[in-house]
Design an enzyme around this catalytic site. Structure first.
Site, PDB file in Angstrom:
ATOM      1  N   GLU A 193       0.751  -1.267  -0.166  1.00 63.85           N
ATOM      2  CA  GLU A 193      -0.127  -0.032   0.124  1.00 63.85           C
ATOM      3  C   GLU A 193       0.732   1.434   0.043  1.00 63.85           C
ATOM      4  O   GLU A 193       0.431   2.364  -0.638  1.00 63.85           O
ATOM      5  CB  GLU A 193      -1.058   0.058   1.276  1.00 63.85           C
ATOM      6  CG  GLU A 193      -2.093  -0.909   1.143  1.00 63.85           C
ATOM      7  CD  GLU A 193      -3.104  -0.900  -0.165  1.00 63.85           C
ATOM      8  OE1 GLU A 193      -2.950   0.183  -0.801  1.00 63.85           O
ATOM      9  OE2 GLU A 193      -3.653  -1.673  -0.525  1.00 63.85           O
ATOM     10  N   CYS A 201     -14.398   1.907 -14.959  1.00 59.52           N
ATOM     11  CA  CYS A 201     -14.840   3.377 -14.856  1.00 59.52           C
ATOM     12  C   CYS A 201     -13.342   4.231 -14.748  1.00 59.52           C
ATOM     13  O   CYS A 201     -13.054   4.802 -13.622  1.00 59.52           O
ATOM     14  CB  CYS A 201     -15.548   3.373 -13.570  1.00 59.52           C
ATOM     15  SG  CYS A 201     -16.416   4.887 -13.247  1.00 59.52           S
ATOM     16  N   CYS A 215     -18.358   3.279 -20.655  1.00 65.87           N
ATOM     17  CA  CYS A 215     -19.927   3.280 -20.118  1.00 65.87           C
ATOM     18  C   CYS A 215     -20.399   2.372 -20.878  1.00 65.87           C
ATOM     19  O   CYS A 215     -21.283   1.548 -20.379  1.00 65.87           O
ATOM     20  CB  CYS A 215     -20.463   4.700 -20.162  1.00 65.87           C
ATOM     21  SG  CYS A 215     -19.371   5.863 -19.083  1.00 65.87           S
ATOM     22  N   CYS A 222     -20.100  -1.053 -19.636  1.00 68.57           N
ATOM     23  CA  CYS A 222     -19.920  -1.207 -18.357  1.00 68.57           C
ATOM     24  C   CYS A 222     -21.329  -1.861 -17.852  1.00 68.57           C
ATOM     25  O   CYS A 222     -22.508  -1.487 -18.077  1.00 68.57           O
ATOM     26  CB  CYS A 222     -20.027   0.184 -17.581  1.00 68.57           C
ATOM     27  SG  CYS A 222     -20.056   0.192 -15.918  1.00 68.57           S
ATOM     28  N   CYS A 264     -26.215   3.577 -13.136  1.00 64.97           N
ATOM     29  CA  CYS A 264     -25.035   4.473 -12.884  1.00 64.97           C
ATOM     30  C   CYS A 264     -25.708   5.842 -13.129  1.00 64.97           C
ATOM     31  O   CYS A 264     -26.338   6.486 -14.059  1.00 64.97           O
ATOM     32  CB  CYS A 264     -24.094   4.566 -13.947  1.00 64.97           C
ATOM     33  SG  CYS A 264     -22.726   5.721 -13.645  1.00 64.97           S
TER      34      CYS A 264
END
Ligand code: SF4
Length: 218
Positions: free
Chosen positions: A40, A195, A202, A205, A211
């Protein structure tokens, strides 16, 4: 009108998408909080694919918190030559030192202990708890901000959206009761591959029916 009432459908679709499109990284499904912590820090502002060689070298050279705490900072910084942002070498070492001294070298598994460590913010804290310890904690980073802002038409009144408590509340609400580890990995992959920041996909998607961004739900 919000589309929060579609959360169960949305989480199911994201998990289904993930089952066929997950990205593989050496720090995933390790159940090793140390590896999650190192990954991380390395992933801050750096593409995941670029981080892999550096991650593997650091983990090999310093296989535990205590060894990272004792590392020579100049030697550690050499591992950052390929990915830059050298301040992260200091961050890795300082966090490891604090864990080594205050927690006997064991990465804490309580949220309140983790948040006492300088350099561990909400995102890294919850990532360690979820990915490293298998606990149900939500995650919010820039990718999740983008995905949830679009998908749920979330609008923040805060300057720093990533720290907006309302967004963290939404992320907790969306996080499923089961399969939450997969779900958290899934939203990172979904935001990176579908995204996307500049060119969201889109038309392909699987969430386009729900959405807010696409359907102008306000
Ligand atoms: S429809 Fe577009 S904006 Fe909405 S979640 Fe999918 S990719 Fe993102």
């Amino acid at each position: 009108m919000s589309n929060y009432n579609k959360i169960p459908e949305v989480t199911e679709i994201i998990l289904k998408w993930y089952s066929k499109n997950s990205r593989e990284f050496p720090w995933r499904y390790t159940s090793d909080p140390y590896k999650v912590f190192v990954s991380e820090i390395l992933l801050q502002r750096t593409l995941a694919a670029k981080v892999i060689p550096t991650f593997l070298k650091i983990i090999k050279k310093y296989p535990s918190v205590n060894e990272l705490a004792k590392s020579d900072i100049n030697e550690l910084k050499k591992y950052f030559e390929d990915i830059g942002l050298f301040y992260r070498a200091e961050l890795l070492k300082n966090i490891s030192k604090q864990i080594s001294i205050e927690f006997n070298g064991k990465i804490p598994e309580k949220r309140e202990d983790l948040r006492k460590i300088k350099g561990i913010g909400d995102y890294i804290c919850n990532s360690i708890l979820c990915f490293g310890y298998g606990k149900r904690y939500q995650i919010v980073d820039t990718n999740v901000v983008r995905l949830y802002s679009r998908l749920f038409s979330f609008v923040s009144t805060k300057k720093d959206i990533e720290r907006d408590p309302k967004l963290w509340e939404l992320a907790e609400l969306v996080l499923p009761e089961k399969n939450y580890v997969n779900y958290n990995y899934a939203i990172l992959d979904f935001a990176a591959l579908i995204c996307k920041s500049k060119h969201p996909q889109c038309s392909e998607c699987p969430l386009n029916k729900y959405c807010g961004y696409l359907n102008k739900i306000t």
